[in-house]
Scaffold this motif. Structure first.
Motif, PDB file in Angstrom:
ATOM      1  N   LEU A 184       0.736  -1.178  -0.075  1.00 40.31           N
ATOM      2  CA  LEU A 184       0.038   0.135  -0.009  1.00 40.31           C
ATOM      3  C   LEU A 184       0.777   1.342   0.028  1.00 40.31           C
ATOM      4  CD1 LEU A 184      -2.667  -0.812   2.804  1.00 40.31           C
ATOM      5  CD2 LEU A 184      -2.990  -1.238   0.226  1.00 40.31           C
ATOM      6  N   SER A 185       0.429   2.287  -0.943  1.00 35.79           N
ATOM      7  CA  SER A 185       1.212   3.608  -0.915  1.00 35.79           C
ATOM      8  C   SER A 185       0.371   4.427  -1.537  1.00 35.79           C
ATOM      9  CB  SER A 185       2.582   3.146  -1.680  1.00 35.79           C
ATOM     10  OG  SER A 185       2.649   3.400  -2.816  1.00 35.79           O
ATOM     11  N   ALA A 186       0.910   5.660  -1.854  1.00 36.73           N
ATOM     12  CA  ALA A 186       0.287   6.585  -2.557  1.00 36.73           C
ATOM     13  C   ALA A 186       0.357   6.521  -4.144  1.00 36.73           C
ATOM     14  CB  ALA A 186       0.830   8.026  -2.353  1.00 36.73           C
ATOM     15  N   TYR A 187       1.194   5.369  -4.438  1.00 41.08           N
ATOM     16  CA  TYR A 187       1.432   5.155  -5.874  1.00 41.08           C
ATOM     17  C   TYR A 187       0.425   4.082  -6.408  1.00 41.08           C
ATOM     18  CZ  TYR A 187       4.220   3.549 -10.010  1.00 41.08           C
ATOM     19  OH  TYR A 187       4.434   3.341 -11.405  1.00 41.08           O
ATOM     20  N   CYS A 188      -0.048   4.238  -7.125  1.00 40.63           N
ATOM     21  CA  CYS A 188      -1.449   3.587  -7.899  1.00 40.63           C
ATOM     22  C   CYS A 188      -0.781   2.141  -8.494  1.00 40.63           C
ATOM     23  CB  CYS A 188      -2.232   4.226  -8.955  1.00 40.63           C
ATOM     24  SG  CYS A 188      -3.464   3.396  -9.355  1.00 40.63           S
ATOM     25  N   GLY A 189      -1.175   1.040  -7.705  1.00 40.39           N
ATOM     26  CA  GLY A 189      -0.923  -0.239  -8.061  1.00 40.39           C
ATOM     27  C   GLY A 189      -1.277  -0.619  -9.447  1.00 40.39           C
ATOM     28  N   ALA A 190      -2.523   0.117 -10.205  1.00 41.88           N
ATOM     29  CA  ALA A 190      -2.768  -0.284 -11.430  1.00 41.88           C
ATOM     30  C   ALA A 190      -1.832   0.040 -12.299  1.00 41.88           C
ATOM     31  CB  ALA A 190      -4.051   0.463 -11.761  1.00 41.88           C
ATOM     32  N   VAL A 191      -0.708   0.998 -12.239  1.00 45.03           N
ATOM     33  CA  VAL A 191       0.250   1.417 -13.108  1.00 45.03           C
ATOM     34  C   VAL A 191       1.036  -0.003 -13.242  1.00 45.03           C
ATOM     35  CG1 VAL A 191       2.332   2.932 -13.311  1.00 45.03           C
ATOM     36  CG2 VAL A 191       0.038   3.738 -12.346  1.00 45.03           C
ATOM     37  N   SER A 192       1.549  -0.338 -11.944  1.00 46.66           N
ATOM     38  CA  SER A 192       2.507  -1.451 -12.153  1.00 46.66           C
ATOM     39  C   SER A 192       1.684  -2.745 -13.017  1.00 46.66           C
ATOM     40  CB  SER A 192       2.697  -2.044 -10.883  1.00 46.66           C
ATOM     41  OG  SER A 192       3.356  -1.117  -9.747  1.00 46.66           O
ATOM     42  N   ALA A 193       0.374  -2.892 -12.705  1.00 39.80           N
ATOM     43  CA  ALA A 193      -0.312  -3.775 -13.439  1.00 39.80           C
ATOM     44  C   ALA A 193      -0.502  -3.787 -14.939  1.00 39.80           C
ATOM     45  CB  ALA A 193      -1.365  -4.177 -12.905  1.00 39.80           C
ATOM     46  N   ILE A 220       0.434   8.379 -10.772  1.00 41.82           N
ATOM     47  CA  ILE A 220      -1.018   8.254 -10.653  1.00 41.82           C
ATOM     48  C   ILE A 220      -1.011   7.908  -9.177  1.00 41.82           C
ATOM     49  CG2 ILE A 220      -2.963   7.065 -11.057  1.00 41.82           C
ATOM     50  CD1 ILE A 220      -2.248   6.709 -14.046  1.00 41.82           C
ATOM     51  N   VAL A 221      -2.023   8.804  -8.358  1.00 41.18           N
ATOM     52  CA  VAL A 221      -2.016   8.661  -6.832  1.00 41.18           C
ATOM     53  C   VAL A 221      -3.094   7.449  -6.638  1.00 41.18           C
ATOM     54  CG1 VAL A 221      -1.078  10.997  -6.426  1.00 41.18           C
ATOM     55  CG2 VAL A 221      -3.683  10.595  -6.618  1.00 41.18           C
ATOM     56  N   CYS A 222      -2.967   6.958  -5.771  1.00 40.78           N
ATOM     57  CA  CYS A 222      -3.884   5.988  -5.094  1.00 40.78           C
ATOM     58  C   CYS A 222      -4.340   6.868  -4.166  1.00 40.78           C
ATOM     59  CB  CYS A 222      -3.236   4.466  -4.414  1.00 40.78           C
ATOM     60  SG  CYS A 222      -4.541   3.558  -3.732  1.00 40.78           S
ATOM     61  N   ASP A 223      -5.947   7.075  -4.098  1.00 41.84           N
ATOM     62  CA  ASP A 223      -6.661   7.389  -3.168  1.00 41.84           C
ATOM     63  C   ASP A 223      -7.750   6.788  -2.641  1.00 41.84           C
ATOM     64  OD1 ASP A 223      -7.972   7.595  -5.740  1.00 41.84           O
ATOM     65  OD2 ASP A 223      -8.638   9.874  -5.390  1.00 41.84           O
ATOM     66  N   GLY A 224      -7.489   5.600  -2.573  1.00 37.10           N
ATOM     67  CA  GLY A 224      -8.361   4.580  -1.991  1.00 37.10           C
ATOM     68  C   GLY A 224      -8.991   3.469  -3.271  1.00 37.10           C
ATOM     69  N   ALA A 225      -9.707   2.646  -2.619  1.00 40.04           N
ATOM     70  CA  ALA A 225     -10.669   1.990  -3.631  1.00 40.04           C
ATOM     71  C   ALA A 225     -11.757   2.347  -3.681  1.00 40.04           C
ATOM     72  CB  ALA A 225     -10.471   0.444  -3.081  1.00 40.04           C
ATOM     73  N   LYS A 226     -12.324   2.478  -5.159  1.00 42.11           N
ATOM     74  CA  LYS A 226     -13.554   2.978  -5.345  1.00 42.11           C
ATOM     75  C   LYS A 226     -13.877   3.234  -6.980  1.00 42.11           C
ATOM     76  CE  LYS A 226     -10.662   6.681  -5.849  1.00 42.11           C
ATOM     77  NZ  LYS A 226      -9.512   5.933  -6.232  1.00 42.11           N
ATOM     78  N   GLY A 283       9.403   8.346  -1.692  1.00 45.40           N
ATOM     79  CA  GLY A 283       9.156   9.758  -2.277  1.00 45.40           C
ATOM     80  C   GLY A 283       7.675  10.224  -2.086  1.00 45.40           C
ATOM     81  N   MET A 284       6.722   9.193  -1.935  1.00 39.61           N
ATOM     82  CA  MET A 284       5.180   9.614  -1.844  1.00 39.61           C
ATOM     83  C   MET A 284       4.504   9.413  -0.397  1.00 39.61           C
ATOM     84  SD  MET A 284       4.089   8.349  -5.758  1.00 39.61           S
ATOM     85  CE  MET A 284       2.556   9.144  -5.814  1.00 39.61           C
ATOM     86  N   ARG A 285       5.398   9.137   0.342  1.00 41.77           N
ATOM     87  CA  ARG A 285       5.005   9.052   1.846  1.00 41.77           C
ATOM     88  C   ARG A 285       4.319  10.452   2.254  1.00 41.77           C
ATOM     89  NH1 ARG A 285      10.206   6.476   4.993  1.00 41.77           N
ATOM     90  NH2 ARG A 285      10.004   4.377   4.165  1.00 41.77           N
ATOM     91  N   GLU A 286       4.964  11.420   2.120  1.00 39.62           N
ATOM     92  CA  GLU A 286       4.053  12.630   2.555  1.00 39.62           C
ATOM     93  C   GLU A 286       2.709  12.933   1.800  1.00 39.62           C
ATOM     94  OE1 GLU A 286       6.075  16.276   3.155  1.00 39.62           O
ATOM     95  OE2 GLU A 286       7.825  15.306   3.793  1.00 39.62           O
ATOM     96  N   THR A 287       2.821  12.648   0.215  1.00 41.42           N
ATOM     97  CA  THR A 287       1.635  12.952  -0.482  1.00 41.42           C
ATOM     98  C   THR A 287       0.536  11.724  -0.143  1.00 41.42           C
ATOM     99  OG1 THR A 287       2.995  12.922  -2.504  1.00 41.42           O
ATOM    100  CG2 THR A 287       0.834  12.247  -2.705  1.00 41.42           C
ATOM    101  N   ASP A 288       0.852  10.523   0.571  1.00 38.19           N
ATOM    102  CA  ASP A 288      -0.113   9.662   0.806  1.00 38.19           C
ATOM    103  C   ASP A 288      -0.724  10.141   2.505  1.00 38.19           C
ATOM    104  OD1 ASP A 288      -0.906   6.863   0.696  1.00 38.19           O
ATOM    105  OD2 ASP A 288       0.240   6.119   2.212  1.00 38.19           O
ATOM    106  N   GLN A 289      -0.063  10.755   3.225  1.00 34.08           N
ATOM    107  CA  GLN A 289      -0.684  11.330   4.155  1.00 34.08           C
ATOM    108  C   GLN A 289      -1.527  12.440   4.078  1.00 34.08           C
ATOM    109  OE1 GLN A 289      -0.214  10.250   7.695  1.00 34.08           O
ATOM    110  NE2 GLN A 289       0.724   8.539   5.982  1.00 34.08           N
ATOM    111  N   GLU A 290      -1.138  13.359   3.018  1.00 39.81           N
ATOM    112  CA  GLU A 290      -2.082  14.336   2.559  1.00 39.81           C
ATOM    113  C   GLU A 290      -3.284  13.534   2.092  1.00 39.81           C
ATOM    114  OE1 GLU A 290      -2.118  17.696   3.605  1.00 39.81           O
ATOM    115  OE2 GLU A 290      -0.289  17.147   4.429  1.00 39.81           O
ATOM    116  N   ILE A 291      -3.107  12.606   1.156  1.00 40.39           N
ATOM    117  CA  ILE A 291      -4.406  11.962   0.500  1.00 40.39           C
ATOM    118  C   ILE A 291      -5.401  11.585   1.815  1.00 40.39           C
ATOM    119  CG2 ILE A 291      -5.112  10.054  -0.830  1.00 40.39           C
ATOM    120  CD1 ILE A 291      -2.666  10.698  -2.517  1.00 40.39           C
ATOM    121  N   ILE A 292      -4.871  10.800   2.588  1.00 42.30           N
ATOM    122  CA  ILE A 292      -5.577  10.364   3.537  1.00 42.30           C
ATOM    123  C   ILE A 292      -6.262  11.523   4.330  1.00 42.30           C
ATOM    124  CG2 ILE A 292      -5.296   9.216   5.918  1.00 42.30           C
ATOM    125  CD1 ILE A 292      -3.116   7.509   4.607  1.00 42.30           C
TER     126      ILE A 292
END
Length: 426
Positions: free
Chosen positions: A311-320, A353-359, A411-420
Motif C-alpha cells: 500500500l502506498s500513494a502510488y497507484c498499483g494499477a500502474v504496475s499491473a 498516478i496517485v492511489c486515493d483508495g478503492a472506489k 518519495g510519496m509518503r507525504e503525498t499519502d498522508q495528505e491524501i488520507i
C-alpha cells in the motif's frame, strides 16, 4: 533454466503465493477475515467490537462497497459481515456465501451494537486489529503487512499465536523477491513446464474474464468500460483496456464474483490478466502462449510492486498496466529487448498516478495504465523510446524499476498522508 533450479522454484513459488482468489476489494475483505477469525476464537457472537486500522487501510476501505452486504460501505460493515456471516477458513473468500437472513442480521447489528473504529498507532502501513467482547470474554486478531498475514491472536488476554512480523517491502515470510529481474522472468517463461502453473493460471483466466464480462453487460459503478467501448470503438487496443476497466467497475461496486488477485489486489489481478487474455483471443494464439504471456504480465507486475510495497500513494494499477503491456509485447513476438523497453516507456508515461483508495474511479486509472503499457510497446516497435535522464527514467530497465520503487515507497509518503487527511475530512 530447468524446474530443479532454485531460481525456477522461486518464480513458481512467487506465482502461487501472489495469485489467490478473493471476493471483494481486498482491504475490506482482510478486515472481514480478521473479524471472522476473532469471532471464531471468541466462540460466540460478541456484543461489542473495537477495530483498529492503519491510515492506508482506512483510505482503501472508506469508499468501496463490501460485497454480500446489500451495498454497505466501510470498516464497520466489513467487520460485522465477517462476524455474522464469515467463514474464516475461506480466507479472502470469507464472505462469499451470505444468506438474505445474514444480510439482515448485519444491518441490525450495525444499528444496535457498540462498534468503534480507531486509527492504529502502530506506525505500520498495513495494520488491522479486530477486538471482540462478550461479557467477560474477549478475543483479538491482528493482520499486518499483507492481507492474510495473521501475526497475533489473543483470547481472554492470553496470547495464543504470535509471529514475528516483517515490513511491507521485505516480506521474509514469503519467497524472497529480491532476486527477481526482467531477464530472469523471461528465462523462466521460456523454460516453464506448463504443468507447474496451468492450474492457477486457468483460475485467473476464468475468474477475471468473467467479472470483466459482467462489468460490460450490466450497470456497475461509473461504467468506465462501457463508456470506452461506446466512445472509442471495439478495436483490440480499446477492448483490452475497456474490459479491464469493466472488471473494476463491477468489483468496486460490490459485485459478488471472485477474482484472482496479484500483489494483494484484485484490481491489479484483473489489470495484469484481462488485457492479455483479450489480445490472446484476438491473435488466436495457443493456450500455451497465453499461459506464458500471463506469466510475463503477472511476474513483471509483482517485480515492480516489490520495491513499492503493498500500500502506498502510488497507484498499483500502474504496475499491473505496465505488466499487461509487457505480456502483450511477448504475445506479439517481443522478447527481452522489446519487453524491457515496453516497461520503461510505460513507466515514463504514467508513474505518478496517485492511489486515493478503492472506489469506482479505479476503473479509469486502470484504463490509463493499460493504455500506457500498450503504447510503451507500440513506441518501441515503431522505433521510438524514452531515454535515461528523461525524468525518473534511467538507463536499464532494472534501474528504472528501482527508481519507481523508491518513488512509491519513500518519495510519496507525504503525498499519502495528505491524501488520507483529505479523504477523512469529507
Amino acid at each position: 533454466m530447468n524446474r530443479y533450479d532454485e531460481e525456477y522454484k522461486m518464480y513458481v513459488n512467487i506465482l502461487h503465493e501472489e495469485l489467490m482468489p478473493a471476493m471483494g476489494c481486498t482491504e475490506p475483505i482482510a478486515i472481514a477475515y480478521a473479524a471472522a477469525m476473532a469471532r471464531k476464537v471468541l466462540g460466540q457472537l460478541p456484543d461489542r467490537v473495537v477495530i483498529e486500522a492503519s491510515d492506508n487501510i482506512i483510505k482503501n476501505v472508506k469508499s468501496v462497497v463490501v460485497p454480500n452486504t446489500g451495498n454497505l460501505k466501510g470498516i464497520k460493515a466489513a467487520a460485522i459481515a465477517g462476524i455474522i456471516a464469515g467463514e474464516a477458513d475461506k480466507v479472502l473468500e470469507v464472505i462469499s456465501k451470505v444468506s438474505d437472513s445474514e444480510k439482515q442480521q448485519i444491518k441490525e447489528y450495525l444499528s444496535s451494537n457498540d462498534i468503534t473504529v480507531n486509527a492504529s498507532k502502530s506506525g505500520k502501513i498495513f495494520d488491522i486489529v479486530v477486538n471482540v467482547y462478550c461479557e467477560d470474554s474477549s478475543a483479538s486478531v491482528q493482520i499486518s503487512h499483507f492481507h492474510t498475514n495473521i501475526v497475533r491472536i489473543i483470547r481472554n488476554n492470553e496470547v495464543i499465536q504470535y509471529d514475528s512480523i516483517c515490513d511491507e517491502v521485505n516480506m521474509t515470510v514469503n519467497t524472497d523477491r529480491s532476486k527477481m529481474s526482467v531477464e530472469g522472468i523471461l528465462m523462466f517463461v521460456e523454460s516453464v513446464n506448463p504443468d507447474d502453473v496451468s492450474k492457477v493460471l486457468d483460475r485467473q483466466i476464468n475468474m477475471n474474464y468473467a467479472i470483466a464480462q459482467e462489468g460490460i453487460k450490466n450497470n456497475w459503478g461509473a461504467n468506465v468500460g462501457k463508456v470506452l467501448l461506446n466512445g472509442w470503438g471495439k478495436g483490440i487496443k480499446n477492448r483490452a483496456r475497456a474490459l479491464a476497466a469493466a472488471g473494476s467497475d463491477a468489483r468496486m461496486s460490490g459485485c459478488e464474483l471472485p477474482v484472482m488477485i496479484v500483489s494483494g489486489s484484485g484490481n491489479q489481478g484483473m489489470t495484469a490478466s484481462v488485457p492479455v487474455i483479450e489480445y490472446a483471443k484476438e491473435l488466436k494464439v495457443s493456450q500455451d502462449a497465453l499461459y506464458r504471456a500471463l506469466l510475463v504480465s503477472n511476474l513483471v507486475t509483482i517485480h515492480q510492486k516489490t520495491g513499492i510495497g503493498r500500500l502506498s500513494a502510488y497507484c498499483g494499477a500502474v504496475s499491473a498496466g505496465i505488466g499487461a503491456g509487457a505480456g502483450i509485447a511477448w504475445l506479439q513476438g517481443g522478447r527481452y529487448k522489446e519487453v524491457a523497453h515496453t516497461i520503461v516507456n510505460g513507466l515514463a508515461i504514467v508513474s505518478g498516478i496517485v492511489c486515493d483508495g478503492a472506489k469506482p474511479s479505479c476503473a479509469g486509472k486502470i484504463a490509463s495504465a493499460v493504455e500506457a503499457g500498450i503504447l510503451g510497446y507500440e513506441m518501441y516497435k515503431n522505433g521510438h523510446q524514452f531515454y535515461g535522464g528523461d525524468g525518473i527514467v534511467v538507463k536499464g530497465v532494472e534501474n528504472t524499476i528501482k527508481n519507481v520503487g523508491r518513488l512509491g515507497s519513500i518519495g510519496m509518503r507525504e503525498t499519502d498522508q495528505e491524501i488520507i487527511k483529505m479523504m477523512l475530512e469529507n
